[in-house]
Design a protein around this motif. Structure first.
Motif, PDB file in Angstrom:
ATOM      1  N   TYR A 180     -29.022  -9.114-108.518  1.00 41.03           N
ATOM      2  CA  TYR A 180     -28.876  -7.973-109.416  1.00 41.03           C
ATOM      3  C   TYR A 180     -30.202  -7.483-109.998  1.00 41.03           C
ATOM      4  O   TYR A 180     -30.226  -6.469-110.673  1.00 41.03           O
ATOM      5  CB  TYR A 180     -27.955  -8.339-110.582  1.00 41.03           C
ATOM      6  N   GLN A 181     -31.266  -8.246-109.794  1.00 44.55           N
ATOM      7  CA  GLN A 181     -32.479  -7.900-110.540  1.00 44.55           C
ATOM      8  C   GLN A 181     -33.744  -8.354-109.808  1.00 44.55           C
ATOM      9  O   GLN A 181     -33.766  -9.391-109.150  1.00 44.55           O
ATOM     10  CB  GLN A 181     -32.428  -8.589-111.912  1.00 44.55           C
ATOM     11  N   TYR A 241     -38.436   8.072-134.697  1.00 43.10           N
ATOM     12  CA  TYR A 241     -37.637   7.813-133.505  1.00 43.10           C
ATOM     13  C   TYR A 241     -36.564   6.747-133.779  1.00 43.10           C
ATOM     14  O   TYR A 241     -35.432   6.853-133.334  1.00 43.10           O
ATOM     15  CB  TYR A 241     -38.541   7.356-132.347  1.00 43.10           C
ATOM     16  N   THR A 242     -36.943   5.744-134.518  1.00 48.53           N
ATOM     17  CA  THR A 242     -36.045   4.601-134.712  1.00 48.53           C
ATOM     18  C   THR A 242     -35.017   4.844-135.805  1.00 48.53           C
ATOM     19  O   THR A 242     -33.925   4.283-135.767  1.00 48.53           O
ATOM     20  CB  THR A 242     -36.881   3.345-135.061  1.00 48.53           C
ATOM     21  N   THR A 284     -33.421 -11.621-107.503  1.00 47.92           N
ATOM     22  CA  THR A 284     -32.050 -12.142-107.520  1.00 47.92           C
ATOM     23  C   THR A 284     -31.134 -10.985-107.091  1.00 47.92           C
ATOM     24  O   THR A 284     -31.597  -9.846-106.992  1.00 47.92           O
ATOM     25  CB  THR A 284     -31.658 -12.637-108.929  1.00 47.92           C
ATOM     26  N   ARG A 332     -22.698   2.288-132.518  1.00 50.30           N
ATOM     27  CA  ARG A 332     -23.254   3.443-131.811  1.00 50.30           C
ATOM     28  C   ARG A 332     -22.215   4.078-130.909  1.00 50.30           C
ATOM     29  O   ARG A 332     -21.863   3.525-129.867  1.00 50.30           O
ATOM     30  CB  ARG A 332     -24.475   3.010-131.003  1.00 50.30           C
ATOM     31  N   ASP A 335     -25.874   2.494-109.690  1.00 48.49           N
ATOM     32  CA  ASP A 335     -26.817   2.709-110.797  1.00 48.49           C
ATOM     33  C   ASP A 335     -27.958   1.698-110.705  1.00 48.49           C
ATOM     34  O   ASP A 335     -27.726   0.494-110.554  1.00 48.49           O
ATOM     35  CB  ASP A 335     -26.106   2.512-112.145  1.00 48.49           C
ATOM     36  N   PRO A 393     -28.925  -9.226-115.689  1.00 49.04           N
ATOM     37  CA  PRO A 393     -27.940  -9.504-114.637  1.00 49.04           C
ATOM     38  C   PRO A 393     -27.966 -10.926-114.088  1.00 49.04           C
ATOM     39  O   PRO A 393     -26.924 -11.463-113.738  1.00 49.04           O
ATOM     40  CB  PRO A 393     -28.302  -8.501-113.544  1.00 49.04           C
ATOM     41  N   LEU A 396     -38.944   7.027-122.658  1.00 51.93           N
ATOM     42  CA  LEU A 396     -40.153   6.305-123.058  1.00 51.93           C
ATOM     43  C   LEU A 396     -39.961   5.785-124.481  1.00 51.93           C
ATOM     44  O   LEU A 396     -39.560   6.541-125.356  1.00 51.93           O
ATOM     45  CB  LEU A 396     -41.321   7.294-123.032  1.00 51.93           C
ATOM     46  N   PHE A 397     -40.238   4.526-124.694  1.00 50.85           N
ATOM     47  CA  PHE A 397     -40.112   3.961-126.045  1.00 50.85           C
ATOM     48  C   PHE A 397     -41.407   3.237-126.402  1.00 50.85           C
ATOM     49  O   PHE A 397     -41.893   2.430-125.608  1.00 50.85           O
ATOM     50  CB  PHE A 397     -38.966   2.952-126.104  1.00 50.85           C
ATOM     51  N   TYR A 431     -31.277   5.109-135.332  1.00 46.58           N
ATOM     52  CA  TYR A 431     -30.588   3.877-134.945  1.00 46.58           C
ATOM     53  C   TYR A 431     -30.368   2.944-136.133  1.00 46.58           C
ATOM     54  O   TYR A 431     -29.614   2.001-136.053  1.00 46.58           O
ATOM     55  CB  TYR A 431     -31.396   3.126-133.879  1.00 46.58           C
ATOM     56  N   LEU A 448     -22.694  -3.204-117.651  1.00 48.07           N
ATOM     57  CA  LEU A 448     -22.776  -4.557-117.084  1.00 48.07           C
ATOM     58  C   LEU A 448     -22.107  -5.611-117.952  1.00 48.07           C
ATOM     59  O   LEU A 448     -21.493  -6.547-117.447  1.00 48.07           O
ATOM     60  CB  LEU A 448     -24.244  -4.958-116.907  1.00 48.07           C
ATOM     61  N   GLY A 465     -34.617   0.886-130.968  1.00 53.58           N
ATOM     62  CA  GLY A 465     -33.569   1.822-130.587  1.00 53.58           C
ATOM     63  C   GLY A 465     -33.081   1.588-129.176  1.00 53.58           C
ATOM     64  O   GLY A 465     -31.950   1.910-128.841  1.00 53.58           O
ATOM     65  N   LYS A 468     -29.623   7.048-110.175  1.00 55.48           N
ATOM     66  CA  LYS A 468     -28.342   6.981-109.467  1.00 55.48           C
ATOM     67  C   LYS A 468     -28.612   7.305-108.007  1.00 55.48           C
ATOM     68  O   LYS A 468     -29.224   8.334-107.692  1.00 55.48           O
ATOM     69  CB  LYS A 468     -27.354   7.993-110.032  1.00 55.48           C
ATOM     70  N   SER A 483     -33.048  -3.417-112.085  1.00 54.14           N
ATOM     71  CA  SER A 483     -31.732  -4.010-111.858  1.00 54.14           C
ATOM     72  C   SER A 483     -30.788  -3.008-111.203  1.00 54.14           C
ATOM     73  O   SER A 483     -31.048  -1.797-111.192  1.00 54.14           O
ATOM     74  CB  SER A 483     -31.135  -4.487-113.185  1.00 54.14           C
ATOM     75  N   ASN A 484     -29.712  -3.534-110.666  1.00 52.25           N
ATOM     76  CA  ASN A 484     -28.695  -2.655-110.079  1.00 52.25           C
ATOM     77  C   ASN A 484     -27.318  -3.142-110.505  1.00 52.25           C
ATOM     78  O   ASN A 484     -27.145  -4.277-110.945  1.00 52.25           O
ATOM     79  CB  ASN A 484     -28.813  -2.631-108.549  1.00 52.25           C
ATOM     80  N   SER A 485     -26.348  -2.265-110.385  1.00 53.44           N
ATOM     81  CA  SER A 485     -25.012  -2.590-110.868  1.00 53.44           C
ATOM     82  C   SER A 485     -24.132  -3.194-109.785  1.00 53.44           C
ATOM     83  O   SER A 485     -22.993  -3.543-110.042  1.00 53.44           O
ATOM     84  CB  SER A 485     -24.339  -1.311-111.395  1.00 53.44           C
ATOM     85  N   ILE A 490     -37.716  -8.954-111.032  1.00 50.92           N
ATOM     86  CA  ILE A 490     -38.649  -8.929-112.160  1.00 50.92           C
ATOM     87  C   ILE A 490     -40.030  -9.326-111.661  1.00 50.92           C
ATOM     88  O   ILE A 490     -40.172 -10.047-110.653  1.00 50.92           O
ATOM     89  CB  ILE A 490     -38.219  -9.853-113.325  1.00 50.92           C
ATOM     90  N   ASN A 543     -32.360  -2.968-129.202  1.00 53.76           N
ATOM     91  CA  ASN A 543     -31.807  -3.577-130.400  1.00 53.76           C
ATOM     92  C   ASN A 543     -32.452  -4.930-130.685  1.00 53.76           C
ATOM     93  O   ASN A 543     -33.659  -5.044-130.659  1.00 53.76           O
ATOM     94  CB  ASN A 543     -30.294  -3.718-130.226  1.00 53.76           C
TER      95      ASN A 543
END
Lengths: 392, 280
Positions: free
Chosen positions: B115-116, A224-225, B113, A163, B75, A322, B39-40, A228, A132, B47, B70, B129-131, B118, B50
């Motif tokens: 593209y998104q 995990y991190t 919206t 990365r 996407d 977006p 999963l984070f 990065y 995007l 990671g 997809k 979201s979508n592309s 929330i 950022n």
């Protein structure tokens, strides 16, 4: 590239010699350095090793480069159609910018002011926003084409970022760029693992422990991190891609906000070339963007900045949200990363005010540019910037 | 894809602590070709997003489930953030909501919206979201959202009753919840200088556009009286209840309440509102 050819070698030796010397001595006689060091010694901020970096003499290629304080801004309303950048427009905008910036008679002549055919040239991209909102293929391809036309061999061009896998995700793949090297500090293998058979991070092989940014802030990461961040602790190491593999850098960030500030040239470099950055955002966000650029591998190798502002964002950055992505239809080009950032800042600010995100300038957003200017990296005073505008 | 995708991701819904398998129906979109799930947790957010992680961590983040989908050549990405509290989830939503084409489509706090999509529901903040940005993709956003949101217990956030006042009620869609410096930077830059030296506070802030002018009403809770006093001192404000105070070129009014709570306004407020805030 041999040691002899490596422009960082002399700087590296000086770095250690001067760092060991400890005293600032006669260097304090310089008023600008005094001012800078006063800021460095701000007790409110965690200590860093910026003073050591500042002791290393500049070279003729050091930032702010061949055209201090000069920025070319090219606007083409037709450069994005149906939210997709137009390649022919991007190419022409870049051509116009290069000729305006350099005053050269031909495009090749313009490019050869910065890079030579025997040099390894890295295009520092920004793929964090995925498909995007990353450095656009249209601008990157235009840079590559113009380098090739100037006689730079394809095998001497490298697309890189922190990365490698994010480059791939954003479409910078071997299939899309045949013959061009694509690399990153942080790597995964074909199975998606960050670790080799010996259990060592691939990225550890990519860092140069001779070059480091110290900041008195501890980075602690879980398993995990860590891939990065590459390493924890108080040291951030520079990537070998920068210190050893490349001779010159063309910096290609994208026009994005970061809160009420921006993330353009300085940030793309400051946070894009070192490890262990997670610890730096809270207390040293702006300082890192400026200070890392004072280290010779960055300061002396980054010869040109091409800000891809065909599409960008004005809120929600640096990620890709977006609803805040917009068409700026703009390309900014200059050797002075600080001046380019300052012009980019005004573009993003204007959009933020138009969209009602903020009502007025927030001086804090400009602080890191002003600090970078104090560090001698370029011009942050809008009144002193030589802005050349091209409207197509 | 023939089988229902049952993803054994145990999400704690709201405050009920009941583990629920998180299910993405295979017919949620036509022509799904792949779904990748990641999963984070708190330490892993860096990671994933950022530098963007700091904002979520400031509000209070626990875990994010990411679906990369997809379908029909488009996407889609669905991020389900489990935050530490309904306020934290609403906070992220409130500073992300912008130029909604439609609101309250699936749940009271949502925003669509091109593209998104929330939303905030219970402890969860959703970003889907979508592309493409096409009308068809927008319909698909809602389909994914509907499928995800229906799996979470409806624990809607209770907004402070201060904002139920009849003059303020129509402006609830602009209400923001901020709990630190990054939230202020991203959600209400105007007051970034005001709060830049403050810590340990939460603020509900509402811009009110009325009769061609704008004023701001906020309910600010400090962790202790010292923090509140420091805030006033640093900004040249005095504890004069209900009186206009001119600082620089701005007009502020303070109403000091119990428990280190402050009602703060900026701009010229109607007298009826002043009375209301004084009595609140």
């Amino acid at each position: 590239m041999s040691t002899k050819d490596n422009p960082s070698e002399s700087g590296r030796r000086n770095f250690f010699k001067l760092a060991a010397a400890g005293s600032l001595g006669a260097l304090m006689a310089s008023t600008p350095l005094k001012k800078v060091l006063a800021q460095v010694q701000d007790p409110e901020k965690p200590a860093t090793n910026i003073a050591d970096a500042l002791k290393i003499p500049k070279t003729e290629t050091s930032m702010p480069g061949k055209f201090p304080g000069k920025v070319v801004k090219v606007f083409d309303a037709q450069s994005v159609v149906e939210d997709k950048p137009v390649k022919t427009a991007a190419y022409q905008m870049l051509s116009d910018a290069m000729l305006q910036l350099t005053g050269a008679a031909t495009l090749s002549e313009a490019w050869l002011m910065f890079v030579q055919p025997h040099e390894k040239i890295g295009l520092k991209l920004n793929p964090i926003g995925g498909k995007l909102l990353s450095s656009s293929h249209e601008v990157v391809q235009s840079v590559i084409e113009q380098l090739l036309e100037a006689g730079i061999p394809k095998e001497n061009i490298v697309l890189w970022d922190r990365r490698e896998f994010q480059l791939h995700e954003a479409g910078f793949t071997a299939d899309a760029y045949p013959g061009i090297a694509i690399t990153g500090t942080e790597k995964k293998d074909a199975d998606g693992s960050y670790y080799n058979k010996e259990g060592k991070l691939y990225s550890e092989e990519m860092i140069d422990k001779d070059w480091f940014y110290f900041a008195d802030v501890d980075g602690e990461y879980d398993d995990y991190t860590l891939p990065y961040m590459v390493n924890a602790g108080k040291y951030s190491y520079f990537t070998k891609i920068l210190t050893q593999d490349l001779d010159k850098i063309i910096n290609i960030p994208i026009l994005k906000n970061a809160g009420s500030s921006i993330t353009l040239c300085l940030k793309n470099l400051g946070y894009g070339v070192i490890t262990n950055t997670g610890r730096l955002h809270a207390k040293l966000w702006g300082d890192t963007s400026a200070e890392v650029c004072c280290f010779p591998p960055v300061r002396d190798k980054v010869v040109l900045n091409v800000v891809d502002g065909l599409r960008g964002c004005y809120q929600g950055g640096p990620g890709a949200n977006p609803q805040y992505i917009c068409n700026y239809n703009t390309l900014l080009v200059g050797t002075d990363a600080v001046a380019v950032d300052r012009i980019g800042y005004d573009i993003v600010l204007k959009k933020r005010i138009e969209e009602g995100i903020q009502q007025e300038d927030s001086p804090r957003g400009r602080q890191f540019m002003e600090y970078a200017a104090q560090l001698g990296l370029g011009e942050a005073d809008i009144e002193k910037i030589d802005l050349v505008e091209v409207i197509k | 894809m023939k089988n229902t995708l049952i993803l054994f991701l145990f999400l704690f819904a709201g405050n009920c602590f009941a583990q629920q398998p998180f299910v993405l129906r295979d017919d949620v979109l036509p022509d799904i070709t792949s779904v990748n799930t990641r999963l984070f947790d708190k330490d892993g957010l860096w990671g994933y997003i950022n530098g963007g992680a700091d904002l979520y961590l400031e509000y209070g983040f626990e875990q994010v489930t990411v679906f990369d989908i997809k379908a029909g050549g488009i996407d889609y990405k669905a991020d389900v953030y489990r935050m530490a509290s309904p306020e934290a989830a609403f906070g992220i939503f409130s500073i992300s909501r912008f130029k909604c084409q439609e609101s309250a489509r699936i749940t009271p706090d949502d925003c669509l919206t091109p593209y998104q999509y929330i939303a905030a529901k219970g402890n969860f903040y959703f970003s889907i979201s979508n592309s493409s940005g096409s009308p068809e993709a927008q319909v698909h956003l809602l389909a994914i959202a509907g499928n995800l949101l229906e799996q979470i217990e409806n624990l809607s956030i209770e907004k402070p009753s201060l904002f139920n006042y009849e003059m303020l009620g129509p402006h609830l869609s602009g209400l923001k919840y901020i709990s630190g410096q990054l939230g202020m930077q991203n959600g209400f830059v105007r007051w970034e200088p005001l709060f830049q030296q403050s810590k340990n506070y939460t603020a509900w802030i509402m811009p009110v556009k009325q009769d061609g002018s704008i004023f701001y009403v906020a309910l600010v809770d400090f962790s202790d009286s010292a923090d509140m006093e420091t805030f006033m001192q640093k900004n040249g404000l005095t504890a004069s209840n209900g009186l206009n105070q001119v600082v620089g070129n701005k007009i502020y009014t303070l109403f000091i309440k119990q428990n280190n709570r402050l009602v703060l306004t900026e701009g010229v407020i109607p007298e009826s509102l002043r009375d209301y805030l004084e009595k609140f």
